[in-house]
Design an enzyme around this catalytic site. Structure first.
Site, PDB file in Angstrom:
ATOM      1  N   ARG A 272      12.776   0.045   6.164  1.00  0.00           N
ATOM      2  CA  ARG A 272      13.980  -0.411   6.849  1.00  0.00           C
ATOM      3  C   ARG A 272      15.018  -1.044   5.924  1.00  0.00           C
ATOM      4  O   ARG A 272      16.165  -1.207   6.309  1.00  0.00           O
ATOM      5  CB  ARG A 272      13.605  -1.391   7.960  1.00  0.00           C
ATOM      6  CG  ARG A 272      12.915  -0.710   9.138  1.00  0.00           C
ATOM      7  CD  ARG A 272      12.604  -1.666  10.262  1.00  0.00           C
ATOM      8  NE  ARG A 272      11.528  -2.589   9.914  1.00  0.00           N
ATOM      9  CZ  ARG A 272      10.995  -3.457  10.772  1.00  0.00           C
ATOM     10  NH1 ARG A 272      11.444  -3.522  12.014  1.00  0.00           N
ATOM     11  NH2 ARG A 272      10.022  -4.249  10.392  1.00  0.00           N
TER      12      ARG A 272
ATOM     13  N   ASN B  46       2.377   4.793   7.248  1.00  0.00           N
ATOM     14  CA  ASN B  46       1.914   3.486   6.795  1.00  0.00           C
ATOM     15  C   ASN B  46       2.757   2.342   7.358  1.00  0.00           C
ATOM     16  O   ASN B  46       2.357   1.180   7.280  1.00  0.00           O
ATOM     17  CB  ASN B  46       1.940   3.443   5.256  1.00  0.00           C
ATOM     18  CG  ASN B  46       1.567   2.101   4.688  1.00  0.00           C
ATOM     19  OD1 ASN B  46       0.424   1.660   4.813  1.00  0.00           O
ATOM     20  ND2 ASN B  46       2.522   1.432   4.059  1.00  0.00           N
TER      21      ASN B  46
ATOM     22  N   THR C 111      -2.101  -6.476  -3.036  1.00  0.00           N
ATOM     23  CA  THR C 111      -0.765  -5.947  -3.274  1.00  0.00           C
ATOM     24  C   THR C 111      -0.011  -6.974  -4.112  1.00  0.00           C
ATOM     25  O   THR C 111      -0.580  -7.977  -4.563  1.00  0.00           O
ATOM     26  CB  THR C 111      -0.008  -5.685  -1.954  1.00  0.00           C
ATOM     27  OG1 THR C 111       0.260  -6.947  -1.315  1.00  0.00           O
ATOM     28  CG2 THR C 111      -0.807  -4.796  -1.018  1.00  0.00           C
TER      29      THR C 111
ATOM     30  N   ASP D 138      13.706   3.404  10.989  1.00  0.00           N
ATOM     31  CA  ASP D 138      12.969   2.483  11.857  1.00  0.00           C
ATOM     32  C   ASP D 138      12.004   3.320  12.669  1.00  0.00           C
ATOM     33  O   ASP D 138      12.420   4.069  13.561  1.00  0.00           O
ATOM     34  CB  ASP D 138      13.945   1.734  12.765  1.00  0.00           C
ATOM     35  CG  ASP D 138      13.246   0.803  13.755  1.00  0.00           C
ATOM     36  OD1 ASP D 138      12.005   0.701  13.706  1.00  0.00           O
ATOM     37  OD2 ASP D 138      13.941   0.196  14.585  1.00  0.00           O
TER      38      ASP D 138
ATOM     39  N   TYR E  58      -6.704  -9.577  18.734  1.00  0.00           N
ATOM     40  CA  TYR E  58      -6.554  -8.601  19.815  1.00  0.00           C
ATOM     41  C   TYR E  58      -5.591  -7.467  19.447  1.00  0.00           C
ATOM     42  O   TYR E  58      -5.907  -6.285  19.609  1.00  0.00           O
ATOM     43  CB  TYR E  58      -6.057  -9.307  21.087  1.00  0.00           C
ATOM     44  CG  TYR E  58      -7.139  -9.992  21.877  1.00  0.00           C
ATOM     45  CD1 TYR E  58      -7.687  -9.397  22.996  1.00  0.00           C
ATOM     46  CD2 TYR E  58      -7.609 -11.247  21.489  1.00  0.00           C
ATOM     47  CE1 TYR E  58      -8.679 -10.029  23.733  1.00  0.00           C
ATOM     48  CE2 TYR E  58      -8.607 -11.880  22.217  1.00  0.00           C
ATOM     49  CZ  TYR E  58      -9.141 -11.273  23.330  1.00  0.00           C
ATOM     50  OH  TYR E  58     -10.137 -11.904  24.050  1.00  0.00           O
TER      51      TYR E  58
ATOM     52  N   ILE F  19       0.826  -1.206   0.000  1.00  0.00           N
ATOM     53  CA  ILE F  19       0.000   0.000   0.000  1.00  0.00           C
ATOM     54  C   ILE F  19       0.861   1.257   0.000  1.00  0.00           C
ATOM     55  O   ILE F  19       0.555   2.231  -0.692  1.00  0.00           O
ATOM     56  CB  ILE F  19      -0.964  -0.013   1.204  1.00  0.00           C
ATOM     57  CG1 ILE F  19      -2.041  -1.098   1.010  1.00  0.00           C
ATOM     58  CG2 ILE F  19      -1.629   1.350   1.389  1.00  0.00           C
ATOM     59  CD1 ILE F  19      -2.963  -1.271   2.205  1.00  0.00           C
TER      60      ILE F  19
END
Length: 252
Positions: free
Chosen positions: A39, A92, A194, A65, A157, A19
């Site tokens: 990264r 993002n 993607t 990072d 979660y 994305i």
């Protein structure tokens, strides 16, 4: 429609693929010069060359990072230096899908939550915090945070927690920075096509929305470009779902 983006400058994190890459391409096609961050220098460099060749705009690869304060401060400083300023921030960078597995309370762990939130939520905060004074000084700016529709459902979660937090962070930014000409909004994608999406995953995602197909990354990127436009000033502090529609749910 002319989105009036020609000559603007953007920083997009998590932009070496997926994305984020699609967002950088969409902005560059609208005349924006873009600093892309991730990264991996190798992946970033290849993406920067590809996008520059396709659009004719300046695409600057910057390694960072977002889980580290110093790295984010250096990223923002370098992006401003390379492009002469930044007008648009698109957050993002995240662990894809969230730390897994975490479908049950027994599977979820505090460490996983903290790691994931550090990259996505605190990472978004770090970039906004580093860039906000620059945007405020210029009297204009756009912050667009990519969340996820796990914020509106159960079943994972960590993914739910982090994406709800992205909306909360964004509304705080919107209320504080809006009077200075800087808007902040969230886009919540669901499963999105993607370069790595399999046909099996596409079919499963298509069966779970109301349009009967998977949403392509380019469609999320189009929405980012609209929110980045000077024409979008009336939209601030909002969370916009872009997952093809959730069946049997009314959001109001």
């Amino acid at each position: 429609m002319d989105l009036q983006l020609t000559g603007k400058r953007a920083l997009v994190t998590g932009a070496s693929r997926g994305i984020g890459k699609a967002i950088a391409l969409a902005l560059a096609n609208e005349g924006v010069d873009v600093a892309i961050a991730a990264r991996s220098l190798d992946a970033l460099t290849l993406t920067a060359l590809e996008l520059a060749d396709a659009t004719g705009r300046r695409i600057v690869p910057l390694v960072a990072d977002t889980g580290d304060d110093a790295s984010v401060r250096a990223l923002v400083e370098q992006a401003i230096y390379e492009l002469g300023g930044i007008d648009i921030l698109v957050n993002n960078a995240a662990t894809p899908g969230g730390a897994a597995p975490a479908a049950t309370i027994a599977q979820a762990s505090g460490a996983a939550v903290l790691d994931d939130v550090n990259i996505k939520v605190a990472g978004y905060l770090r970039t906004a915090q580093a860039l906000a004074p620059h945007l405020v000084a210029g009297g204009w700016g756009r912050i667009i945070n990519i969340g996820g529709l796990a914020a509106r459902g159960t079943g994972h979660y960590v993914a739910s927690i982090r994406n709800v937090a992205v909306s909360a962070l964004t509304k705080n930014l919107a209320d504080e920075l809006g009077p200075h000409g800087v808007t902040a909004n969230v886009i919540h994608p669901c499963g999105t096509r993607t370069e790595k999406t399999t046909p099996e995953a596409e079919a499963k995602i298509a069966a779970g929305n109301t349009i009967g197909r998977i949403v392509d990354a380019s469609e999320i990127a189009w929405l980012v470009a609209v929110l980045a436009s000077p024409l979008s000033g009336a939209i601030n502090g909002e969370t916009i779902a872009a997952g093809g529609g959730t069946p049997k749910v009314i959001n109001y």
